[in-house]
Design an enzyme around this catalytic site. Structure first.
Site, PDB file in Angstrom:
ATOM      1  N   HIS A 184      17.717  56.510  39.478  1.00  0.00           N
ATOM      2  CA  HIS A 184      18.672  55.674  40.229  1.00  0.00           C
ATOM      3  C   HIS A 184      19.795  56.531  40.798  1.00  0.00           C
ATOM      4  O   HIS A 184      20.640  57.045  40.068  1.00  0.00           O
ATOM      5  CB  HIS A 184      19.252  54.580  39.333  1.00  0.00           C
ATOM      6  CG  HIS A 184      20.077  53.585  40.094  1.00  0.00           C
ATOM      7  ND1 HIS A 184      19.529  52.688  40.976  1.00  0.00           N
ATOM      8  CD2 HIS A 184      21.417  53.365  40.136  1.00  0.00           C
ATOM      9  CE1 HIS A 184      20.483  51.941  41.512  1.00  0.00           C
ATOM     10  NE2 HIS A 184      21.648  52.343  41.024  1.00  0.00           N
ATOM     11  N   GLN A 216      27.517  58.702  47.266  1.00  0.00           N
ATOM     12  CA  GLN A 216      28.656  58.410  46.390  1.00  0.00           C
ATOM     13  C   GLN A 216      29.204  59.651  45.694  1.00  0.00           C
ATOM     14  O   GLN A 216      30.268  59.598  45.072  1.00  0.00           O
ATOM     15  CB  GLN A 216      28.280  57.322  45.374  1.00  0.00           C
ATOM     16  CG  GLN A 216      28.070  55.958  46.046  1.00  0.00           C
ATOM     17  CD  GLN A 216      27.762  54.843  45.063  1.00  0.00           C
ATOM     18  OE1 GLN A 216      27.938  54.990  43.863  1.00  0.00           O
ATOM     19  NE2 GLN A 216      27.306  53.713  45.583  1.00  0.00           N
ATOM     20  N   ARG A 224      34.607  49.512  44.239  1.00  0.00           N
ATOM     21  CA  ARG A 224      33.616  49.189  45.261  1.00  0.00           C
ATOM     22  C   ARG A 224      34.241  49.205  46.660  1.00  0.00           C
ATOM     23  O   ARG A 224      33.612  49.625  47.634  1.00  0.00           O
ATOM     24  CB  ARG A 224      32.988  47.818  44.965  1.00  0.00           C
ATOM     25  CG  ARG A 224      31.739  47.557  45.787  1.00  0.00           C
ATOM     26  CD  ARG A 224      31.135  46.212  45.483  1.00  0.00           C
ATOM     27  NE  ARG A 224      31.970  45.110  45.945  1.00  0.00           N
ATOM     28  CZ  ARG A 224      31.527  43.884  46.195  1.00  0.00           C
ATOM     29  NH1 ARG A 224      30.258  43.598  46.000  1.00  0.00           N
ATOM     30  NH2 ARG A 224      32.340  42.934  46.602  1.00  0.00           N
ATOM     31  N   TYR A 234      20.894  51.599  50.573  1.00  0.00           N
ATOM     32  CA  TYR A 234      21.295  50.347  51.230  1.00  0.00           C
ATOM     33  C   TYR A 234      22.183  50.538  52.461  1.00  0.00           C
ATOM     34  O   TYR A 234      22.545  49.566  53.123  1.00  0.00           O
ATOM     35  CB  TYR A 234      21.966  49.393  50.228  1.00  0.00           C
ATOM     36  CG  TYR A 234      23.167  49.974  49.495  1.00  0.00           C
ATOM     37  CD1 TYR A 234      24.456  49.812  50.001  1.00  0.00           C
ATOM     38  CD2 TYR A 234      23.018  50.672  48.305  1.00  0.00           C
ATOM     39  CE1 TYR A 234      25.552  50.329  49.335  1.00  0.00           C
ATOM     40  CE2 TYR A 234      24.107  51.196  47.638  1.00  0.00           C
ATOM     41  CZ  TYR A 234      25.378  51.026  48.150  1.00  0.00           C
ATOM     42  OH  TYR A 234      26.453  51.552  47.494  1.00  0.00           O
ATOM     43  N   HIS A 281      20.787  49.059  35.054  1.00  0.00           N
ATOM     44  CA  HIS A 281      21.921  48.700  34.188  1.00  0.00           C
ATOM     45  C   HIS A 281      21.470  47.809  33.025  1.00  0.00           C
ATOM     46  O   HIS A 281      21.401  48.282  31.912  1.00  0.00           O
ATOM     47  CB  HIS A 281      23.109  48.083  34.944  1.00  0.00           C
ATOM     48  CG  HIS A 281      23.619  48.964  36.043  1.00  0.00           C
ATOM     49  ND1 HIS A 281      24.006  50.271  35.822  1.00  0.00           N
ATOM     50  CD2 HIS A 281      23.762  48.769  37.387  1.00  0.00           C
ATOM     51  CE1 HIS A 281      24.382  50.831  36.963  1.00  0.00           C
ATOM     52  NE2 HIS A 281      24.243  49.947  37.933  1.00  0.00           N
ATOM     53  N   ASP A 309      23.141  57.583  39.388  1.00  0.00           N
ATOM     54  CA  ASP A 309      23.843  56.499  40.065  1.00  0.00           C
ATOM     55  C   ASP A 309      24.982  56.966  40.977  1.00  0.00           C
ATOM     56  O   ASP A 309      24.735  57.428  42.070  1.00  0.00           O
ATOM     57  CB  ASP A 309      24.323  55.494  38.995  1.00  0.00           C
ATOM     58  CG  ASP A 309      24.711  54.146  39.568  1.00  0.00           C
ATOM     59  OD1 ASP A 309      24.657  53.978  40.806  1.00  0.00           O
ATOM     60  OD2 ASP A 309      25.067  53.241  38.797  1.00  0.00           O
TER      61      ASP A 309
HETATM   62 ZN   LIG Z   1      23.522  51.709  41.644  1.00  0.00          ZN
END
Ligand SMILES: [Zn+2]
Length: 369
Positions: free
Chosen positions: A10, A15, A35, A74, A224, A275
């Site tokens: 993941h 990020q 976020r 995304y 998660h 992540d």
């Molecule tokens: Zn994620």
């Protein structure tokens, strides 16, 4: 010595740029404030910038001992939501970045439609969204055509989260994935607010909704899986669904932690992800997972003991299953002479890998078998 390369099941490559800047917290700061900062960052990228950040991030992954990455992708469109001329330009930029550093990649394009139940997407979410699930699936089809015949690139599919799409989308994506035998991923049970919204909209937990929509199963991964009930855990176990833990990110974001011992006892398979990239170090993720489980149970008999010292291998297997990778894992070369591992007897090395090691033990990254 050689060990199998860890699977990063993941990742959101871009990020990595939130390191440091994402830490300027204030007293009422939480996941949702983080976020907002992440959306600001996502808004900046075009395909060239995405390629550059992907290359930096994936190089760090390969050097740290990861042999494959699942990119949960995304940021599909232009900032105003209009598709690029090549509708998969951003995904292709990431795939080419991974290939350029020799890292196998599984693209997991994620369906996204709304800010929440009955709430249209915010400005920052426009570039994630599709008007309907058919348009999304068409684009995944095109991406699969692009990837076919390209060694080291695979395509799965994802639903961003139960809050980002209606139930009919979850059903459609699950059916599509099942039809084409694709790995399918979804973020679920990361934050309590998501549970409250799901209860309000669907009258059930996110895991129950995923089960109802036909999403769970041996090719499905729930990323998660922190705030879960006993019956959620039973559903994940009976369906063969994999839970992808992202311990350094979940700790950093204040998400909470998985009920790892309950998952262990129920026989739920585990995989790992970096992540948000706050850390890119598979040894640290394994240690955080194990240490968190020990804290939770106030025991030293946690995951490492239950796997007879084979926690690293089990997580590699879980990761490859999560991403639908069927070939044997490539291997990495690690050194036992540096400060992390010096003086450890050969029989104890598997235990030390999960408790004492860091990415600095990696001498040579992935090498195909
Ligand atoms: Zn994620």
């Amino acid at each position: 010595m050689r060990i199998p390369a860890m699977v990063n099941a993941h990742s959101h490559a871009f990020q990595i740029e939130l390191r440091g800047v994402g830490e300027r917290a204030h007293p009422d700061d939480d996941f949702w404030a983080w976020r907002t900062e992440m959306y600001r960052l996502a808004g900046k990228h075009d395909p060239d910038a995405m390629h550059a950040v992907g290359k930096r991030c994936y190089q760090e992954m390969a050097d740290a001992g990861y042999g494959a990455v699942g990119e949960f992708h995304y940021v599909h469109h232009q900032p105003d939501g209009r598709p690029y001329g090549e509708r998969n330009a951003m995904a292709i930029a990431l795939a080419e970045a991974a290939l350029s550093v020799g890292l196998e990649i599984v693209l997991l394009p994620a369906a996204y439609h709304r800010a929440g139940p009955g709430v249209p997407p915010s400005q920052g979410q426009l570039r994630f969204c599709d008007p309907n699930v058919e348009t999304f699936i068409e684009r995944v089809d095109e991406l699969r055509v692009w990837a076919s015949g390209r060694e080291g690139v695979h395509v799965g599919v994802a639903v961003h989260s139960v809050r980002a799409v209606p139930a009919s989308w979850i059903e459609a994506v699950a059916a599509y994935a099942e039809r084409h035998e694709l790995a399918r991923h979804v973020h679920a049970c990361e934050q309590r607010r998501e549970l409250a919204e799901c209860l309000d909209e669907h009258g059930c937990t996110p895991i129950e909704l995923l089960e109802r929509c036909g999403f769970l199963g041996p090719r499905a991964s729930v990323v998660h899986g922190i705030h879960v009930s006993e019956s959620d855990i039973a559903l994940l176990a009976s369906s063969g669904t994999i839970v992808v833990a992202c311990p350094t990110t979940e700790g950093n974001l204040g998400d909470g932690y998985q009920p790892a011992l309950a998952y262990r006892d129920a026989g739920v398979r585990y995989a790992l992800g970096s992540d948000s990239q706050v850390r890119i170090d598979p040894f640290e993720e394994v240690r955080e997972l194990e240490t968190g489980a020990r804290r939770e149970g106030e025991t030293r008999y946690a995951l490492l003991a239950a796997t007879d010292g084979k926690l690293w291998e089990r997580l590699v297997e879980g990761g490859r299953a999560s991403l639908g990778l069927t070939a044997p894992a490539p291997e990495i070369e690690i050194g036992l002479e540096g400060p992390d591992m010096a003086g450890i007897a050969p029989d104890d090395v598997p235990y030390a890998l999960a408790t004492c090691a860091s990415a600095s033990v990696v001498l040579a990254p992935v090498r195909a078998r």
